[in-house]
Write a protein that holds these residues in place. Sequence first.
Motif, PDB file in Angstrom:
ATOM      1  N   ALA A  99      20.003  43.767  49.723  1.00 36.22           N
ATOM      2  CA  ALA A  99      19.208  43.207  50.615  1.00 36.22           C
ATOM      3  C   ALA A  99      18.362  44.332  51.440  1.00 36.22           C
ATOM      4  O   ALA A  99      19.197  45.033  52.009  1.00 36.22           O
ATOM      5  N   ASN A 100      17.243  44.527  51.081  1.00 34.17           N
ATOM      6  CA  ASN A 100      16.345  45.475  51.868  1.00 34.17           C
ATOM      7  C   ASN A 100      14.797  45.036  52.276  1.00 34.17           C
ATOM      8  O   ASN A 100      14.063  45.862  52.643  1.00 34.17           O
ATOM      9  N   GLY A 101      14.909  43.725  52.317  1.00 32.09           N
ATOM     10  CA  GLY A 101      13.372  43.138  52.811  1.00 32.09           C
ATOM     11  C   GLY A 101      12.457  42.955  51.779  1.00 32.09           C
ATOM     12  O   GLY A 101      11.566  42.579  52.251  1.00 32.09           O
ATOM     13  N   ILE A 102      12.804  43.446  50.576  1.00 35.64           N
ATOM     14  CA  ILE A 102      11.659  43.299  49.659  1.00 35.64           C
ATOM     15  C   ILE A 102      12.452  42.354  48.240  1.00 35.64           C
ATOM     16  O   ILE A 102      13.448  42.824  48.033  1.00 35.64           O
ATOM     17  N   ASN A 103      11.738  41.403  48.157  1.00 35.92           N
ATOM     18  CA  ASN A 103      12.371  40.461  47.217  1.00 35.92           C
ATOM     19  C   ASN A 103      11.675  40.732  45.800  1.00 35.92           C
ATOM     20  O   ASN A 103      10.499  40.223  45.505  1.00 35.92           O
ATOM     21  N   LEU A 104      12.255  41.410  44.881  1.00 37.69           N
ATOM     22  CA  LEU A 104      11.583  41.574  43.534  1.00 37.69           C
ATOM     23  C   LEU A 104      11.497  40.308  42.673  1.00 37.69           C
ATOM     24  O   LEU A 104      12.333  39.593  42.800  1.00 37.69           O
ATOM     25  N   LYS A 105      10.451  40.330  41.946  1.00 40.38           N
ATOM     26  CA  LYS A 105      10.463  39.301  40.984  1.00 40.38           C
ATOM     27  C   LYS A 105      10.227  39.949  39.683  1.00 40.38           C
ATOM     28  O   LYS A 105      10.097  41.214  39.636  1.00 40.38           O
ATOM     29  N   ALA A 106      10.605  39.078  38.495  1.00 36.84           N
ATOM     30  CA  ALA A 106      10.424  39.537  37.271  1.00 36.84           C
ATOM     31  C   ALA A 106       9.149  40.108  36.766  1.00 36.84           C
ATOM     32  O   ALA A 106       9.240  41.172  35.896  1.00 36.84           O
ATOM     33  N   GLU A 107       8.220  39.575  37.243  1.00 41.51           N
ATOM     34  CA  GLU A 107       6.856  40.185  36.974  1.00 41.51           C
ATOM     35  C   GLU A 107       6.435  41.427  37.713  1.00 41.51           C
ATOM     36  O   GLU A 107       5.536  42.027  37.219  1.00 41.51           O
ATOM     37  N   ASP A 108       7.307  41.955  38.478  1.00 43.25           N
ATOM     38  CA  ASP A 108       7.138  43.114  39.309  1.00 43.25           C
ATOM     39  C   ASP A 108       7.481  44.282  38.213  1.00 43.25           C
ATOM     40  O   ASP A 108       7.373  45.527  38.651  1.00 43.25           O
ATOM     41  N   ILE A 109       8.601  44.084  37.398  1.00 44.72           N
ATOM     42  CA  ILE A 109       9.382  45.233  36.541  1.00 44.72           C
ATOM     43  C   ILE A 109       9.034  44.908  35.002  1.00 44.72           C
ATOM     44  O   ILE A 109       9.100  43.950  34.782  1.00 44.72           O
ATOM     45  N   VAL A 110       9.020  46.112  34.258  1.00 41.03           N
ATOM     46  CA  VAL A 110       8.928  46.243  33.078  1.00 41.03           C
ATOM     47  C   VAL A 110      10.148  47.066  32.636  1.00 41.03           C
ATOM     48  O   VAL A 110      10.504  48.298  33.107  1.00 41.03           O
ATOM     49  N   VAL A 111      10.948  46.738  31.586  1.00 38.41           N
ATOM     50  CA  VAL A 111      12.030  47.281  31.154  1.00 38.41           C
ATOM     51  C   VAL A 111      11.980  47.550  29.588  1.00 38.41           C
ATOM     52  O   VAL A 111      11.459  46.657  28.780  1.00 38.41           O
ATOM     53  N   SER A 112      12.061  49.088  29.438  1.00 34.12           N
ATOM     54  CA  SER A 112      11.917  49.254  27.695  1.00 34.12           C
ATOM     55  C   SER A 112      13.355  49.733  27.624  1.00 34.12           C
ATOM     56  O   SER A 112      14.100  50.611  27.923  1.00 34.12           O
ATOM     57  N   ARG A 196      14.790  52.464  30.210  1.00 34.94           N
ATOM     58  CA  ARG A 196      13.779  52.890  30.914  1.00 34.94           C
ATOM     59  C   ARG A 196      13.193  51.489  32.016  1.00 34.94           C
ATOM     60  O   ARG A 196      12.765  50.545  31.429  1.00 34.94           O
ATOM     61  N   VAL A 197      12.922  51.941  33.230  1.00 38.38           N
ATOM     62  CA  VAL A 197      12.376  50.925  33.980  1.00 38.38           C
ATOM     63  C   VAL A 197      11.322  51.374  34.574  1.00 38.38           C
ATOM     64  O   VAL A 197      11.080  52.442  35.075  1.00 38.38           O
ATOM     65  N   TYR A 198      10.115  50.524  34.768  1.00 34.81           N
ATOM     66  CA  TYR A 198       8.957  50.949  35.409  1.00 34.81           C
ATOM     67  C   TYR A 198       8.536  49.507  36.339  1.00 34.81           C
ATOM     68  O   TYR A 198       8.921  48.750  36.287  1.00 34.81           O
ATOM     69  N   ALA A 199       8.046  50.040  37.710  1.00 35.79           N
ATOM     70  CA  ALA A 199       7.405  49.293  38.615  1.00 35.79           C
ATOM     71  C   ALA A 199       5.950  48.957  38.404  1.00 35.79           C
ATOM     72  O   ALA A 199       5.116  49.931  38.186  1.00 35.79           O
ATOM     73  N   LYS A 200       5.588  47.962  38.381  1.00 29.43           N
ATOM     74  CA  LYS A 200       4.178  47.573  38.360  1.00 29.43           C
ATOM     75  C   LYS A 200       3.244  47.717  39.362  1.00 29.43           C
ATOM     76  O   LYS A 200       1.933  47.873  39.398  1.00 29.43           O
ATOM     77  N   LYS A 201       3.834  47.945  40.361  1.00 28.69           N
ATOM     78  CA  LYS A 201       3.028  48.343  41.813  1.00 28.69           C
ATOM     79  C   LYS A 201       3.905  49.546  42.467  1.00 28.69           C
ATOM     80  O   LYS A 201       4.996  49.722  42.758  1.00 28.69           O
ATOM     81  N   PRO A 202       3.151  50.646  42.969  1.00 29.08           N
ATOM     82  CA  PRO A 202       3.558  51.773  43.424  1.00 29.08           C
ATOM     83  C   PRO A 202       4.655  51.582  44.709  1.00 29.08           C
ATOM     84  O   PRO A 202       5.546  52.315  44.756  1.00 29.08           O
ATOM     85  N   GLU A 203       4.391  50.405  45.359  1.00 30.49           N
ATOM     86  CA  GLU A 203       4.939  50.225  46.831  1.00 30.49           C
ATOM     87  C   GLU A 203       6.522  49.608  46.360  1.00 30.49           C
ATOM     88  O   GLU A 203       7.384  49.635  47.270  1.00 30.49           O
TER      89      GLU A 203
END
Length: 237
Positions: A99-112, A196-203
């Motif tokens: 819990a950190n105030g941000i709810n990640l969604k599957a479409e926010d993340i890319v995993v290689s 490897r993991v990527y975030a689709k948005k800088p924030e």
Amino acid sequence: MRVMGDEICYPAKEYLSIHKLFSARADLHRTVYTHSKVKSIELMAVDALVKANGYLKISSYPFDPAEYWKFCNEYAVPKEKLEHFKNITPQDIICSQKANGINLKAEDIVVSNVKIDLTRGKHNPLERYQNNALVFGDFLKTLVHWLDTEVAVTFLHGYVTSISFFKDYYSEEKFNITDDRISHLLPACCQDRIVRVYAKKPELVEAVSEAFENLQLKMYGVKTQVHETPEKKRRRA
């Protein structure tokens, strides 16, 4: 090789070696990098990216592609975990989020999930028949029941021994070589798996990075990544 007048120069006796270097490079460009089918796939990928631009906003960062998908971090799967490793998914990372105030969604993340090996997984490719015998052991045992005993034994022997070698072109004798006879520096494991993991948005870089670290702790008990995601990258929005 030496630098003369701001130019890299080579010994005259290495003329043929240098020529082969550039010849090989040209051949790779002709037969691989610019092969007709490779270029066809490249052009199709360009068409797909053009059509996806309206949603992905690829053209928003033409001179700063690093702003498109933000690389967060990576880790190499411990070799003792390679046998039963399953590809990591965005959902795995989301489930590791605290819990950190941000709810990640599957479409926010890319995993290689990257696998690199010497053609035979974890095993030495020069001993591939031996490894195959372990995989197909049950099948080979079945053969014994219906094959002539001598034939079955011959088949089994040929299947489990490693690749054969010979001394020179005048020799008719063949033999097997184990890697410890050659060098003790050869790898005991011939495979790497890198996640490897990527975030689709800088924030979202910080949240994704923290969830990725939590995933490693949950799976392996330690953070297997080399270092934490740089603070500058975490905070930049």
